[in-house]
Enzyme design. Structure first.
Site, PDB file in Angstrom:
ATOM      1  N   GLY A  13       0.831  -1.211   0.000  1.00 23.63           N
ATOM      2  CA  GLY A  13       0.000   0.000   0.000  1.00 23.63           C
ATOM      3  C   GLY A  13       0.863   1.257   0.000  1.00 23.63           C
ATOM      4  O   GLY A  13       0.493   2.285   0.562  1.00 23.63           O
ATOM      5  N   SER A  15       1.661   3.258  -2.474  1.00 29.82           N
ATOM      6  CA  SER A  15       1.491   4.232  -3.565  1.00 29.82           C
ATOM      7  C   SER A  15       1.015   5.589  -3.072  1.00 29.82           C
ATOM      8  O   SER A  15       1.262   6.605  -3.706  1.00 29.82           O
ATOM      9  CB  SER A  15       0.497   3.685  -4.603  1.00 29.82           C
ATOM     10  OG  SER A  15      -0.781   3.511  -4.021  1.00 29.82           O
ATOM     11  N   ASP A  65      -2.110  -7.766  -5.914  1.00 32.62           N
ATOM     12  CA  ASP A  65      -3.185  -7.896  -4.921  1.00 32.62           C
ATOM     13  C   ASP A  65      -2.640  -8.694  -3.737  1.00 32.62           C
ATOM     14  O   ASP A  65      -2.475  -9.915  -3.828  1.00 32.62           O
ATOM     15  CB  ASP A  65      -4.379  -8.607  -5.566  1.00 32.62           C
ATOM     16  CG  ASP A  65      -5.514  -8.819  -4.572  1.00 32.62           C
ATOM     17  OD1 ASP A  65      -5.391  -8.365  -3.410  1.00 32.62           O
ATOM     18  OD2 ASP A  65      -6.521  -9.433  -4.958  1.00 32.62           O
ATOM     19  N   ASN A  92       0.959  -2.484   5.239  1.00 31.99           N
ATOM     20  CA  ASN A  92       0.148  -1.273   5.372  1.00 31.99           C
ATOM     21  C   ASN A  92      -1.103  -1.266   4.493  1.00 31.99           C
ATOM     22  O   ASN A  92      -2.052  -0.527   4.781  1.00 31.99           O
ATOM     23  CB  ASN A  92       1.039  -0.059   5.028  1.00 31.99           C
ATOM     24  CG  ASN A  92       0.258   1.188   4.728  1.00 31.99           C
ATOM     25  OD1 ASN A  92      -0.241   1.860   5.636  1.00 31.99           O
ATOM     26  ND2 ASN A  92       0.114   1.521   3.444  1.00 31.99           N
ATOM     27  N   SER A 144      -5.442  -0.392  13.448  1.00 33.30           N
ATOM     28  CA  SER A 144      -6.272   0.815  13.570  1.00 33.30           C
ATOM     29  C   SER A 144      -6.845   0.885  14.983  1.00 33.30           C
ATOM     30  O   SER A 144      -7.109  -0.151  15.610  1.00 33.30           O
ATOM     31  CB  SER A 144      -7.441   0.772  12.584  1.00 33.30           C
ATOM     32  OG  SER A 144      -8.385   1.787  12.903  1.00 33.30           O
ATOM     33  N   TYR A 157     -14.033  -4.139   9.113  1.00 34.12           N
ATOM     34  CA  TYR A 157     -12.753  -3.423   9.263  1.00 34.12           C
ATOM     35  C   TYR A 157     -12.194  -3.598  10.677  1.00 34.12           C
ATOM     36  O   TYR A 157     -11.017  -3.927  10.864  1.00 34.12           O
ATOM     37  CB  TYR A 157     -12.991  -1.944   8.948  1.00 34.12           C
ATOM     38  CG  TYR A 157     -11.753  -1.080   8.936  1.00 34.12           C
ATOM     39  CD1 TYR A 157     -10.891  -1.072   7.845  1.00 34.12           C
ATOM     40  CD2 TYR A 157     -11.462  -0.248  10.013  1.00 34.12           C
ATOM     41  CE1 TYR A 157      -9.767  -0.251   7.827  1.00 34.12           C
ATOM     42  CE2 TYR A 157     -10.344   0.569  10.003  1.00 34.12           C
ATOM     43  CZ  TYR A 157      -9.504   0.570   8.905  1.00 34.12           C
ATOM     44  OH  TYR A 157      -8.388   1.383   8.894  1.00 34.12           O
ATOM     45  N   ALA A 159     -12.841  -5.961  12.824  1.00 28.72           N
ATOM     46  CA  ALA A 159     -12.424  -7.355  13.030  1.00 28.72           C
ATOM     47  C   ALA A 159     -11.076  -7.610  12.358  1.00 28.72           C
ATOM     48  O   ALA A 159     -10.205  -8.280  12.921  1.00 28.72           O
ATOM     49  CB  ALA A 159     -13.492  -8.305  12.480  1.00 28.72           C
ATOM     50  N   ILE A 190      -6.587   9.661  10.444  1.00 24.77           N
ATOM     51  CA  ILE A 190      -5.454  10.239   9.709  1.00 24.77           C
ATOM     52  C   ILE A 190      -5.946  10.807   8.371  1.00 24.77           C
ATOM     53  O   ILE A 190      -6.772  10.181   7.687  1.00 24.77           O
ATOM     54  CB  ILE A 190      -4.357   9.166   9.452  1.00 24.77           C
ATOM     55  CG1 ILE A 190      -4.000   8.405  10.747  1.00 24.77           C
ATOM     56  CG2 ILE A 190      -3.124   9.787   8.812  1.00 24.77           C
ATOM     57  CD1 ILE A 190      -3.334   9.200  11.833  1.00 24.77           C
TER      58      ILE A 190
END
Ligand SMILES: NC(=O)c1ccc[n+]([C@@H]2O[C@H](COP(=O)([O-])OP(=O)(O)OC[C@H]3O[C@@H](n4cnc5c(N)ncnc54)[C@H](O)[C@@H]3O)[C@@H](O)[C@H]2O)c1
Length: 249
Positions: A13, A15, A65, A92, A144, A157, A159, A190
């Site tokens: 992640g 990019s 992926d 990430n 998170s 999310y 979980a 964020i």
């Protein structure tokens, strides 16, 4: 290849958003940086590569992926063939597919669990053997605050992020004797593309719950990731570091 002391850092992640900031923070030490992303195009990834190049870092970007086991395994095999080692893995990559439980579809549940949680298994599984062999390494997982306190509309999310925390502590125990540390960061709210889609009113409600009274910046998370992966944090493993402006204490 090149300087044997040069580190190899892989950021999923990478990019945009937090992943890009993590890459730019690591760039100060001039490691090799490999970013993985799954954007529809290369625009953001190229922006990251250009910013890294401006800092003197030759980086690579791969569209992959991370939720698919086999492609991830061959991606990491390729990196190890080319550079012989991976010193740092930052897991990430992440997505949201929000809905209240009653309206959440099976696909929304499965997709978030695959992309956020299974990806951490896939990538860690793919690097851990080489880190064990080299008797060292750093793994930093981005969880998170929601994995700790929950959030209506984000059962999938939350979980996935709570799962990352359990995974982090377990793998930290499994590999500690080999000099590998495994930690997680639990960011709060964020300012990235992920949160920019929220309506102004919802953003206001979130900010009202943050004692420091503002959203965090991707750089705030990047600083913690960099530090956790540095020699300075060599005695820290299995921890969840909160970067949330006091939202959860
Ligand atoms: N922004 C926040 O407030 C916040 C808060 C807590 C945790 N986080 C976590 O931080 C991480 C980064 O979030 P962000 O805000 O920078 O998000 P973002 O949407 O800006 O970037 C997400 C990145 O993940 C990549 N990605 C998505 N699906 C992928 C897949 N299947 N395979 C490979 N790459 C994939 C995207 O290409 C992109 O590079 C996520 O795990 C997110 O859950 C963000």
């Amino acid at each position: 290849m090149g300087n044997g002391n040069q580190k190899t850092v892989v950021i999923t992640g990478g990019s945009r958003g937090i992943g890009r900031s993590v890459a730019l923070r690591f760039a100060e030490d001039r490691p090799r940086i490999i970013i993985a992303h799954y954007d529809p195009d290369e625009v953001e990834a190229n922006k990251t590569l250009n910013e890294l190049a401006q800092r003197g870092v030759i980086a690579e970007s791969h569209k992959i992926d991370v939720s698919s086991f086999e492609p991830v395994a061959s991606f990491f095999k390729g990196i190890l063939l080319k550079y012989e080692k991976i010193d740092v893995l930052v897991n990430n990559a992440g997505i949201t597919r929000d809905a209240l439980l009653m309206r959440m579809t099976e696909d929304e549940w499965d997709t978030v669990i695959r992309v956020n949680l299974k990806s951490v298994f896939n990538c860690t599984h793919a690097v851990v053997r080489s880190m064990i062999k080299q008797r060292g390494g750093r793994i930093c997982n981005i969880a998170s605050v929601v994995g700790q306190i929950g959030n209506a509309g984000q059962a999938n999310y939350a979980a996935s992020k709570a799962g990352i925390m359990g995974f982090t502590k377990t793998i930290a125990r499994e590999v500690a004797a080999r000099g590998i540390t495994v930690n997680a960061i639990a960011p709060g709210f964020i300012d990235t593309e992920m949160t920019s889609v929220l309506p102004e009113k919802v953003r206001g409600i979130f900010i009202g719950q943050i004692p420091l009274g503002k959203m965090g910046k991707p750089e705030d998370v990047a600083e913690a990731a960099y530090w956790l992966c540095s020699d300075a944090a060599s005695y820290i493993t299995g921890q969840i570091i909160h970067v949330n402006g006091g939202m959860y204490m």
